[in-house]
Scaffold this motif. Structure first.
Motif, PDB file in Angstrom:
ATOM      1  N   LYS A   1       0.834  -1.205   0.000  1.00  0.00           N
ATOM      2  CA  LYS A   1       0.000   0.000   0.000  1.00  0.00           C
ATOM      3  C   LYS A   1       0.872   1.260   0.000  1.00  0.00           C
ATOM      4  O   LYS A   1       0.569   2.248  -0.681  1.00  0.00           O
ATOM      5  CB  LYS A   1      -0.941  -0.016   1.203  1.00  0.00           C
TER       6      LYS A   1
ATOM      7  N   GLY B   1       0.961   3.934  -3.169  1.00  0.00           N
ATOM      8  CA  GLY B   1       0.681   5.355  -3.021  1.00  0.00           C
ATOM      9  C   GLY B   1       1.740   6.234  -3.654  1.00  0.00           C
ATOM     10  O   GLY B   1       1.454   7.360  -4.071  1.00  0.00           O
TER      11      GLY B   1
ATOM     12  N   LYS C   1      -6.070   7.136  -9.986  1.00  0.00           N
ATOM     13  CA  LYS C   1      -5.089   7.992  -9.314  1.00  0.00           C
ATOM     14  C   LYS C   1      -4.227   8.719 -10.355  1.00  0.00           C
ATOM     15  O   LYS C   1      -3.780   8.127 -11.344  1.00  0.00           O
ATOM     16  CB  LYS C   1      -4.201   7.145  -8.411  1.00  0.00           C
TER      17      LYS C   1
END
Length: 611
Positions: free
Chosen positions: A15, A19, A384
């Motif tokens: 994770k 990111g 994203k």
């Protein structure tokens, strides 16, 4: 970027990395509870990602990843980067595609995890550069010779560098102008010499003009003639350029595709700004398109004030071409604009493993996402870094028009739909607006690609067995855009024809009678026990699926998020040993032969495929 983990122990690290590098976490379903995409087979999923060209970060043993990928390895020049790392991030190793971003990706991950990055490619470790993978703006003509030349240099032999290129001069090797091995920068059209690696600087731009509908073969012939006249290698071509009115001209894109370069386009005023430098200005062209020269103007606008015409306008029957040279390589994306692309994407019910690789690729390539807010949210990490253009439910035409106008500005836009984009969705509106013609000039010239998605009827059918095993149709019960009389006629015809029917938009807050009408009409033609599938919130946490008899179908059991599939008179329900009910529709053979598939019955190829 796919970050593959095999257990929940790796999720926190994955994770963090996701990111930082805009990654999507893929987890083994047997040992992972949290992931963007879950998969059953590590080997199958890893190979599928690799074959799709997806960059991969795998939290697993390097040996295991190598053994899994070995059967699908082919051409190292086209393979995506694959990086493996330990569960604690202490070791990061690019095992494939080092020169296609793998080494850089490993360094980025090492910076995030503070781990040791093991770069093993010979060029990077010995020379500080990858001689077989030059930087942007250069192409290596004879890649097949790179291995032998690099081997000689690694053994300590000197090398001569000819031409101006900072990346070669910065290399860590012994220089000797009399050496038998040479690293040459040249745009001259010639064959590489023995012991030479010949690098082509992409400093040339080919300006093209074309009459509407000019034959691509004519443009290709003229482009080849101009490059030949200039004695310039096609590998030194950076881009093809033209007027923005020609953004959808097939002949121009054919030339760009032939030479493997982008096509870039300029507004008329940008080309007119080059009028003082044109060798062949034309008042006729100015009156027609607003600038005094397309081919020369586009070539000169591309290379900037320091560039010059190498070959002035040359003309065939319906095409013009000119060649301009810049003093140094220019990144094409900094020149003019591209032809905008509109990706009309169906993402299915929304979950990652029901989204096609093609749809994921299109979304990844897009700079802008347009859609209903819920659909964009369902993309998770894929959204994203993209510019979102959120629309409320019900503003379909405004949504589609906005997406097309954005693409008309030269952007890559994904118009995101649930289910399949062509089934009661936005793809139809795209072509309706094109047909109407009330769009800007740029929006009318965009490239359009439509990606199929898993429709609600397919998802409902898969969840409940095989109710679509024979002829079926879909009918929307919404009378918002279709007269109720037309809907009635279609329901009656499908009932009489004994089709399996998938009803879309079965009810709304104000519409409560149409589904009841359809039920009552169907009961005139098929048995009361005919199976009806009610599938709500398919593919989501609140998914709820039931199979009820047609006679017991109640309107209050259905909402706006429910797909209703009504079986034909032949549809059946079968129960398995675990007590689960499955609906299916026989393919027709059983009733015709009386005892299953007849060996003598003629069958088409599609029937054979399904068997």
């Amino acid at each position: 970027m796919a970050i593959l983990i095999l257990s929940d122990r790796s999720y926190s690290l994955a994770k963090t990395i996701a990111g930082e590098i805009d990654g999507e976490i893929h987890g083994a379903s047997a040992r992972c509870r949290a992931a963007d995409v879950l998969f059953a087979s590590v080997a199958d999923h890893l190979r599928a990602l690799f074959n799709q060209g997806r960059p991969i970060v795998a939290v697993m043993a390097a040996g295991a990843a190598i053994r899994i990928l070995a059967p699908v390895l082919s051409d190292k020049r086209s393979e995506p980067p694959v990086v493996v790392m330990s569960e604690n991030g202490a070791s990061v190793v690019p095992i494939l595609g080092g020169h296609h971003g793998g080494n850089d990706l490993a360094r980025r991950i090492g910076d995030i995890t503070k781990g040791h990055v093991a770069i093993t490619t010979a060029g990077d470790t010995a020379f500080g550069i990858a001689l077989d993978e030059p930087p942007q703006g250069y192409r290596l003509e004879n890649t097949e010779e790179a291995k032998s030349v690099m081997a000689a240099l690694l053994s300590g032999e000197p090398v001569a560098v000819e031409g101006d290129a900072a990346f070669l001069k910065a290399g860590r090797f012994e220089h000797d102008e009399g050496a038998s091995h040479r690293l040459t920068i040249s745009a001259e059209a010639r064959e590489p010499r023995s012991g030479e690696l010949l690098y082509r600087p992409q400093t040339f731009f080919l300006g093209l003009g074309a009459e509407r509908g000019a034959p691509p073969e004519e443009a290709l012939a003229l482009a080849e003639a101009v490059l030949s006249e200039a004695r310039v290698s096609p590998l030194s071509l950076a881009a093809v350029a033209s007027l923005d009115m020609k953004a959808d001209e097939a002949a121009i894109h054919a030339v760009a595709e032939r030479y493997g370069v982008p096509a870039r386009f300029f507004a008329a005023d940008a080309l007119e700004a080059e009028a003082s430098r044109l060798e062949n200005p034309s008042e006729i062209v100015f009156a027609e398109v607003g600038c005094h020269g397309v081919a020369e103007g586009a070539a000169l606008a591309s290379v900037g004030a320091e560039g010059r015409l190498r070959v002035a306008k040359r003309k065939s029957h319906r095409v013009t071409a000119a060649l301009a040279e810049a003093p140094r390589p220019i990144v094409p994306r900094s020149v003019g604009r591209s032809r905008g692309r509109l990706f009309v994407v169906g993402i299915g019910p929304g979950q990652g493993d029901w989204r096609s690789p093609e749809a994921s690729r299109m979304i990844a390539e897009a700079s802008d996402l347009v859609g209903y807010s819920l659909y964009l949210d369902l993309l998770g990490p894929l959204a994203k870094g993209k510019t979102r253009h959120d629309f409320d439910l019900g503003r379909e035409e405004a949504r589609v028009r906005h997406a097309m106008e954005l693409a008309g500005e030269g952007r890559d836009v994904a118009l995101v739909c649930s289910g399949d984009a062509g089934i009661y969705a936005m793809a139809t509106l795209v072509f309706e607006l094109l047909d109407r013609g009330d769009l800007s000039d740029g929006a009318r010239r965009i490239a359009i690609e439509v990606a199929p998605g898993i429709s609600a009827l397919q998802a409902a059918a898969a969840r409940t067995g095989a109710p679509l095993g024979h002829d079926f149709c879909t009918i929307s019960l919404s009378d918002l855009l279709t007269p109720w009389e037309d809907i009635q006629r279609r329901v009656n015809a499908a009932a009489e024809g004994d089709f399996v029917i998938a009803f879309y938009n079965p009810v709304s807050r104000r519409r409560r009678t149409q589904l009841a009408y359809a039920r009552d009409e169907l009961l005139k033609w098929r048995p009361a026990e005919t199976p009806v599938i009610l599938a709500t919130n398919l593919g989501r946490e609140s998914e709820h699926i039931r199979i009820v008899p047609l006679a017991e179908l109640q309107v209050d059991d259905v909402d706006m998020l429910t797909v209703v599939i009504v079986g034909s008179s032949n549809s059946r329900v079968v129960r398995t040993g675990d007590g689960r009910e499955w609906a299916y529709t026989p393919r027709g053979y059983a009733r015709k032969s009386g005892s299953g598939i007849s060996a003598s019955e003629p069958r088409d190829e599609k029937a054979l495929e399904t068997e």
